[in-house]
Design a protein around this motif. Structure first.
Motif, short mmCIF file in Angstrom:
data_model
loop_
_atom_site.label_atom_id
_atom_site.label_comp_id
_atom_site.label_asym_id
_atom_site.label_seq_id
_atom_site.Cartn_x
_atom_site.Cartn_y
_atom_site.Cartn_z
N ALA A 55 -9.82 12.34 4.78
CA ALA A 55 -8.35 12.87 3.70
C ALA A 55 -8.44 13.82 2.53
O ALA A 55 -7.77 14.80 2.48
N VAL A 56 -9.05 13.18 1.97
CA VAL A 56 -9.03 13.54 0.30
C VAL A 56 -9.95 14.65 0.20
O VAL A 56 -9.84 15.80 -0.64
N THR A 57 -11.36 15.10 0.36
CA THR A 57 -11.59 15.62 0.98
C THR A 57 -11.00 17.28 1.85
O THR A 57 -11.60 18.65 0.52
N ALA A 58 -10.41 16.93 2.52
CA ALA A 58 -9.93 18.12 3.20
C ALA A 58 -8.91 18.59 2.20
O ALA A 58 -8.43 19.55 2.81
N LEU A 59 -7.65 18.34 1.41
CA LEU A 59 -7.33 18.88 0.54
C LEU A 59 -7.68 20.15 -0.38
O LEU A 59 -7.60 20.77 -0.54
N PHE A 60 -8.84 20.05 -0.47
CA PHE A 60 -9.70 21.17 -1.44
C PHE A 60 -10.73 21.72 -1.09
O PHE A 60 -10.96 23.06 -0.75
N ARG A 61 -11.81 21.72 0.44
CA ARG A 61 -12.76 22.02 1.14
C ARG A 61 -12.44 21.85 2.54
O ARG A 61 -11.52 20.89 2.63
N LYS A 62 -13.62 22.31 3.56
CA LYS A 62 -13.91 21.64 4.41
C LYS A 62 -14.92 20.89 4.65
O LYS A 62 -16.13 21.05 4.50
N PRO A 63 -14.56 19.28 5.04
CA PRO A 63 -15.28 18.09 4.94
C PRO A 63 -16.10 18.25 6.59
O PRO A 63 -16.08 18.81 6.99
N LEU A 64 -17.63 18.36 6.15
CA LEU A 64 -18.37 18.88 7.29
C LEU A 64 -17.58 20.38 7.87
O LEU A 64 -18.72 20.18 9.68
N GLY A 65 -17.87 21.11 7.42
CA GLY A 65 -17.37 22.25 8.25
C GLY A 65 -16.12 21.55 8.89
O GLY A 65 -15.97 22.79 9.83
N PHE A 66 -15.45 21.15 9.02
CA PHE A 66 -14.33 21.36 10.11
C PHE A 66 -13.36 21.97 9.66
O PHE A 66 -11.98 22.27 8.46
N PRO A 67 -12.35 22.54 10.34
CA PRO A 67 -11.86 24.05 9.81
C PRO A 67 -10.71 23.45 10.41
O PRO A 67 -10.07 24.62 9.67
N TYR A 68 -9.77 22.93 11.14
CA TYR A 68 -8.71 22.67 11.18
C TYR A 68 -8.25 21.32 10.66
O TYR A 68 -8.16 20.65 10.07
N HIS A 69 -6.51 22.35 9.82
CA HIS A 69 -6.28 21.28 8.85
C HIS A 69 -6.88 21.24 8.05
O HIS A 69 -6.57 19.98 6.92
N THR A 70 -7.75 21.44 6.69
CA THR A 70 -8.26 21.28 5.92
C THR A 70 -8.64 22.35 4.97
O THR A 70 -7.86 23.90 4.91
N ALA A 71 -8.88 22.33 4.20
CA ALA A 71 -9.37 23.39 2.44
C ALA A 71 -7.80 24.05 2.53
O ALA A 71 -7.31 24.96 1.95
N ILE A 72 -7.28 22.89 1.86
CA ILE A 72 -5.53 22.52 1.71
C ILE A 72 -4.81 23.02 0.80
O ILE A 72 -3.85 24.30 0.61
N LEU A 73 -5.98 23.18 -0.43
CA LEU A 73 -4.88 23.71 -1.41
C LEU A 73 -5.49 25.15 -1.46
O LEU A 73 -4.44 26.13 -1.57
N PRO A 74 -6.35 25.54 -1.06
CA PRO A 74 -7.30 26.84 -0.98
C PRO A 74 -5.68 27.93 -0.64
O PRO A 74 -5.80 29.11 -0.61
N ARG A 75 -5.47 27.30 1.22
CA ARG A 75 -4.95 28.72 2.52
C ARG A 75 -3.52 28.41 1.28
O ARG A 75 -2.93 29.15 2.05
N ARG A 76 -3.02 27.45 0.50
CA ARG A 76 -1.95 26.70 0.22
C ARG A 76 -1.61 27.73 -1.58
O ARG A 76 -0.38 26.67 -1.59
N ARG A 77 -2.62 28.07 -1.78
CA ARG A 77 -2.08 28.23 -2.79
C ARG A 77 -1.53 29.52 -3.31
O ARG A 77 -1.30 29.48 -4.87
N ASP A 78 -1.17 29.85 -3.19
CA ASP A 78 0.37 30.50 -3.15
C ASP A 78 1.65 29.76 -3.08
O ASP A 78 2.58 30.26 -4.14
N ALA A 79 1.99 29.01 -2.37
CA ALA A 79 2.92 28.18 -2.46
C ALA A 79 2.40 27.16 -3.76
O ALA A 79 3.47 26.53 -4.07
N PHE A 80 1.22 26.56 -3.89
CA PHE A 80 1.27 25.87 -4.99
C PHE A 80 1.56 26.46 -6.29
O PHE A 80 1.87 25.60 -7.20
N ILE A 81 1.26 27.49 -5.81
CA ILE A 81 1.60 28.32 -7.37
C ILE A 81 2.88 28.59 -7.60
O ILE A 81 2.73 27.79 -8.72
N GLN A 82 3.69 28.99 -7.00
CA GLN A 82 4.61 29.07 -6.62
C GLN A 82 5.46 27.54 -7.37
O GLN A 82 6.63 27.57 -7.79
N ALA A 83 4.76 26.71 -6.42
CA ALA A 83 5.72 25.80 -7.11
C ALA A 83 5.32 25.25 -8.40
O ALA A 83 6.22 24.63 -8.82
N SER A 84 4.24 25.29 -9.06
CA SER A 84 3.84 24.81 -10.16
C SER A 84 4.79 25.98 -11.64
O SER A 84 5.28 25.37 -12.00
#
Length: 433
Positions: A55-84
Motif C-alpha cells: 500500500a505504501v509503495t503503491a503511493l509512489f510507484r508500481k510495486p512488483l510491476g502491478f499496474p492497477y491503481h498504483t504509482a498514485i502520486l505520479p499519475r495524479r501529479r496535476d491534482a496534487f500540484i493544484q491541491a498544494s
C-alpha cells in the motif's frame, strides 16, 4: 527512496524469519498448540506487513510491476500540484491569516526606529539628492528658464534701489570688500601713473594750461618767455614732481586703514547716503532698473546655462562620476544639509502629530496588506512552477522525505497489528473448536 534497509524493511525481514521458523516448528511439532499459535501469528504478521508495504509503495510507484491503481502520486501529479497551490494560497497565505499577522505588527514604531538610524538617514538623504539631480537633468530647459526668469524679475522689481544701495554699502563695510576694492583700484592707477606716458601727459596739460592763460595777453607771453629763458619755469620737472606726488598718494590710498583710505571711504559713504535721498537720483535709478529688467536677456542666458550644465552632467554620469560632487561640491553639500534638516523636521512632526501617525500607519497597513494579497497569487504561481518542473522521482522523494517516519510506522504497524489479530483469531478458533 531506496537508500538501504530501513527499520520497516528490517521488521518485515524479521517477520519473514519468524514465519519460516514457526513453519519449521509446526512441521516438527504438529500437535503443539504453541507452535501452531506461533505459526498463525507470524503468518498474519507477514501478510499484514506485505500488505502495508504494497500500500505504501503503491503511493509512489508500481510495486512488483502491478499496474492497477498504483504509482498514485505520479499519475495524479496535476491534482496534487493544484491541491498544494490551493493549500499554500488558502491556508498558509489566506487573507484572514495575513491580516491577523499584520495586526500584530507595530508598524509605526518599527518605521520610526528604522528612520531614526543614522545609516538610514544618510542613505535616504543621498538618494533624495541624487533623485533631485536626475530630476533636474530631465527637465525642459526652455520652460524652466522662463519660469526662473519671471521669478527673478519679480524679485528684482520688488527691491527698491535705495534699499539695495544701502544693503550693498553695509555689506561692503562688514566684509571689508570696500577696502579691498580701493586697494585694487589704487594699485591699478599706480601702475598707470608710473609710466612715461603719464608724465608726458601731465607736462602737456601744464603747457596747454599756460597757453590758454597767456593766449590774448602779450605781456603774459613776454613774461613766460623770460621765465623759461632763465629756467625759472620748467614744465618737465613740474610734471615729474606731480607724478611723484600722485604715486605717493596712490600708495597711501592702497595701504589698508591708512588715513587717506579711511577719509576716501568715509567721504564715499557720506556722499552715497546723501545721494540716495536725492529725488533726481531716485528717478534715475528707477528708470535704470526698469530699463534693466525690460532689456536684460535672462531667458536665453538661463536656458544656455541649463543646457551647458545638462551636457556636462550627462557626460559625467556616463563616466560614473557624480557631477554635483565633481563640479559643485558646495551646492551638493548645501542640498544635503537642507534635505537632512527637512528630514529631521519630518520625523519630529511624525512623532508629535498623532493624527499624522494614524494616517501613515493606516496607509502602510493598506499597502502591505494589498501587496501580501497580490503576493498570494504570485506564490501560487511559484509553487506550481517549482512542482511542475520536478520529475516523478523528485516529486516522490519530496513527498516521501516529509512523511517517511510515519510511512515506516504504518508498515511496521501492519506486521504488529497482523500478529496481534492472528493471535486473537487463533485463540478464538481454539475456543470455538
Amino acid at each position: 527512496m531506496n537508500r538501504g534497509m530501513n527499520k520497516a524493511d528490517k521488521t518485515l525481514l524479521l517477520v519473514l524469519v519468524c514465519f519460516l521458523t514457526a513453519l519449521a516448528l509446526h512441521l516438527q511439532y504438529r500437535d503443539s498448540v504453541l507452535a501452531a499459535a506461533f505459526l498463525f501469528a507470524s503468518e498474519a504478521a507477514l501478510v499484514g506487513g506485505i500488505a502495508d508495504w504494497f500500500a505504501v509503495t503503491a503511493l509512489f510507484r508500481k510495486p512488483l510491476g502491478f499496474p492497477y491503481h498504483t504509482a498514485i502520486l505520479p499519475r495524479r501529479r496535476d491534482a496534487f500540484i493544484q491541491a498544494s497551490v490551493t493549500l499554500v494560497q488558502k491556508e498558509f497565505f489566506s487573507k484572514r491569516k495575513i491580516f491577523h499577522h499584520l495586526e500584530r505588527l507595530h508598524i509605526m514604531p518599527m518605521l520610526m526606529g528604522w528612520l531614526r538610524e543614522p545609516a538610514t538617514e544618510s542613505r535616504l538623504v543621498m538618494q533624495l539628492v541624487n533623485y533631485l539631480r536626475d530630476f533636474l537633468l530631465t527637465q525642459e530647459a526652455g520652460k524652466h528658464s522662463s519660469v526662473l526668469a519671471a521669478k527673478a524679475r519679480d524679485a528684482l522689481n520688488a527691491i527698491e534701489p535705495e534699499d539695495f544701495f544701502a544693503l550693498w554699502g553695509s555689506w561692503l563695510q562688514q566684509t571689508g570688500k570696500d577696502k579691498a576694492f580701493v586697494k585694487r583700484l589704487a594699485q591699478y592707477w599706480h601702475k598707470q601713473a608710473a609710466t612715461e606716458e603719464m608724465r608726458q601727459n601731465l607736462q602737456q596739460m601744464l603747457e596747454d594750461y599756460e597757453a590758454e592763460k597767456i593766449n590774448d595777453n602779450p605781456w603774459a607771453k613776454l613774461a613766460s618767455f623770460a621765465l623759461q629763458a632763465v629756467d625759472l619755469v620748467n614744465y618737465g620737472e613740474a610734471a615729474q614732481l606731480m607724478q611723484k606726488q600722485i604715486l605717493a598718494m596712490l600708495e597711501e590710498l592702497g595701504t589698508e586703514d591708512s588715513p587717506l583710505q579711511q577719509s576716501l571711504l568715509g567721504l564715499f559713504y557720506e556722499k552715497s547716503a546723501e545721494l540716495n535721498h536725492e529725488p533726481e537720483f531716485h528717478q534715475l535709478v528707477h528708470e535704470l532698473k526698469d530699463s534693466l529688467l525690460r532689456d536684460l536677456p535672462l531667458e536665453p542666458a538661463l536656458e544656455q546655462i541649463f543646457t551647458n550644465l545638462r551636457e556636462h552632467f550627462l557626460q559625467d554620469k556616463a563616466m560614473d562620476v557624480d557631477p554635483l560632487a565633481e563640479h559643485m561640491p558646495a551646492l551638493r553639500s548645501r542640498l544635503e544639509e537642507l534635505i537632512s534638516l527637512e528630514y529631521q523636521k519630518t520625523l519630529q512632526l511624525m512623532e508629535e502629530d498623532a493624527e499624522l501617525r494614524k494616517v501613515i500607519s493606516s496607509f502602510l497597513f493598506d499597502v502591505i496588506a494589498r501587496s501580501a494579497l497580490h503576493a498570494q497569487q504570485l506564490i501560487g504561481v511559484i509553487v506550481r512552477s517549482v512542482l511542475s518542473g520536478l520529475t516523478d522521482e523528485q516529486l516522490n522523494r519530496l513527498v516521501y522525505d516529509k512523511v517517511e517516519p510515519d510511512l515506516l510506522w504504518i508498515r511496521m504497524n501492519g506486521s504488529i497489528v497482523g500478529a496481534s489479530i492472528g493471535l486473537v483469531l487463533f485463540i478464538l478458533f481454539k475456543l470455538v473448536a
